[in-house]
Design a protein around this motif. Structure first.
Motif: not given
Length: 521
Positions: A350, A392, A511, A516-517
């Protein structure tokens, strides 16, 4: 008309008073112990003459407990910005010689000002922790100060790199700010320690006896808790690690990493790579020499070196392209993924994605680590973090399947369907739902049960094992389904990965729009 010399003298006098902080005697004692002061640290970190200070003349505004008449030079923190290897960096360093570096409201505002400057300028933010904690005399004002620092940590997350150094005490609420930053560098000597509650409080509340080394040392945080990413032997060593880390990072999330694209694209064969691979896939392979041959000049900065050693993560360059490397380490736990290694890899992925750093994944994984403690500890949700992080990530992703890649761990280590842009495999790669020894009894259990003679059963089981290995212990089934970009000679590894990285540097990935996820806990 020249400025009044008295004004200049007054300015110099005020500056000197702040710079001397707790006084020359305290400074000398600090040096005798082999430790730097806050200003020594700034002098070592920044190029000479480039440090511009923020809030040198700030004064605290507390009047409780006789504090009204007390002067605290710089209110216990040195903050500002300057050049590190030619690049601007913002910094705030606790000054333990001034009221123990305790954090009051104005002290916190100086840190917050440096954080805001870093955000506006788009430059890395460094904090040096060497503090007795919150200034008790200020009560809730000190807590308010901490909260503002934490809030700015979160605002800056994913926007500018944030790096914390623990070079002295870092206790209680103070520990949360480093935890919110991207990397923590901690000195393993002197009074450096990081914890929420100390041994005395723990014993009073839980009756559990422990020492400071048990809960707050660099060794514990680097190996057990995983809070610390790098361990330094001294203040200077910590600064050197910081400088090396910054050399791989962009200044902010709108910039590319400091690639060296004038480096020639070397597409020649690396004949030494094959020599590192054991003849039998069940023989442990040490991934470190593989990484050393991949990166330019063997220059690899390993992150979290002593934590969850079954996965190796870190930064390097391949033909000049800065990359984040995630590699299974078969020498530890056979390279299985577990709770800690999943967390370690996911967070690193990330970070790389936030700062546009391409990912190179080296796969040799027999699966997720089995066991009651793993299941009860939440291996499902921790493993899901790794899948989430890879899925992601929109940066270039290149995967090399070196040997084993079984089951869910094959997926979790960034297969094509998880978004890998290029997937290479060595000819001996094994891609299957599980190993032959586990699969054959499931697939042929009824047939084997019908064979009564033990010798005949063992013979038939051996034949079935060989059939399964012939069918799945090679990369060509996956390649035939388009899951492998190319099966390559190990000697071609560096050239193939380098070329893929160069062609993917302008990758664009669209995307769905969303706030946000929701990453698994």
């Amino acid at each position: 008309m020249a400025i009044d010399p008295k004004l200049i003298d007054d300015l110099n006098s005020r500056r000197k008073k702040v710079i001397l902080s707790g006084g020359q005697e305290k400074i000398d004692k600090r040096h005798e112990k082999g430790e730097m002061t806050a200003r020594d640290r700034m002098g070592y970190l920044f190029e000479e003459g480039t440090f511009s200070e923020i809030g040198m003349h700030v004064r605290h505004n507390c009047h409780n407990f006789g504090m009204g008449k007390k002067e605290i030079p710089g209110d216990g923190v040195v903050s500002g910005f300057g050049l590190v290897d030619g690049r601007p960096v913002a910094c705030a360093a606790s000054d333990f010689l001034a009221q123990g570096g305790s954090l009051g409201y104005m002290h916190a505002m100086k840190i917050a000002d440096a954080q805001k400057y870093a955000l506006k300028a788009g430059i890395p933010m460094v904090t040096v922790n060497d503090s007795g904690g919150a200034r008790l005399q200020e009560g809730v004002a000190a807590l308010s100060g901490y909260a503002q620092v934490f809030y700015n940590n979160v605002l800056a997350s994913g926007v500018v790199p944030q790096i914390s150094m623990i070079l002295g005490p870092c206790a209680g609420g103070a520990a949360y700010s480093p935890a919110l930053t991207d990397f923590i560098i901690m000195r393993n000597s002197g009074n450096a320690g990081m914890y929420i509650t100390g041994p005395k409080v723990i014993e009073q509340v839980t009756y559990e006896k422990c020492t400071m080394d048990d809960i707050g040392s660099a060794a514990i945080h680097a190996t057990v808790s995983g809070n610390v990413h790098f361990v330094a032997d001294s203040d200077a060593h910590a600064m050197d690690i910081l400088k090396r880390l910054l050399s791989f990072l962009p200044s902010n999330n709108t910039e590319e990493p400091p690639h060296k694209l004038n480096t020639p694209l070397d597409l020649s064969a690396d004949e030494g790579m094959s020599d590192l691979i054991p003849g039998d896939n069940r023989t442990p392979l040490d991934v470190q020499p593989i990484i050393s041959r991949l990166v330019d000049n063997g220059d690899f900065l390993e992150v979290h070196k002593d934590f969850a050693k079954n996965v190796v993560v870190g930064f390097g360059r391949i033909c000049g392209v800065v990359v984040g490397i995630i590699a299974n380490q078969p020498n530890v736990k056979a390279g299985c993924l577990d709770i800690d290694s999943s967390d370690k890899a996911a967070r690193f992925i990330r970070f790389c994605n936030a700062f546009n750093i391409p990912l190179v994944n080296l796969v040799d994984v027999p699966g997720f680590l089995p066991g009651k403690n793993q299941e009860r500890g939440g291996i499902i949700r921790h493993g899901a973090k790794l899948i989430f992080a890879y899925s992601q990530a929109t940066v270039p992703k290149v995967t090399l399947i070196m040997r084993k890649a079984y089951g869910g761990a094959y997926i979790a280590m960034c297969c094509k369907d998880l978004g890998a842009d290029a997937v290479f495999a060595w000819p001996g790669a094994e891609i299957a739902v599980m190993g032959a020894e586990g699969a054959v009894p499931v697939l042929y259990g009824r047939e084997l049960k019908a064979v009564e003679d033990p010798a005949e059963k063992a013979k038939r089981q051996g034949e079935l094992l060989e059939e399964y290995r012939e069918a799945f212990y090679n990369p060509y089934v996956a390649a035939g389904m388009g899951q492998i970009t190319e099966v390559i000679n190990p000697e071609e590894t560096r050239a193939k990965i380098a070329f893929a990285l160069r062609t993917l540097l302008n990758k664009k990935e669209v995307r769905p729009a969303k706030k946000h996820g929701n990453i698994p806990l």
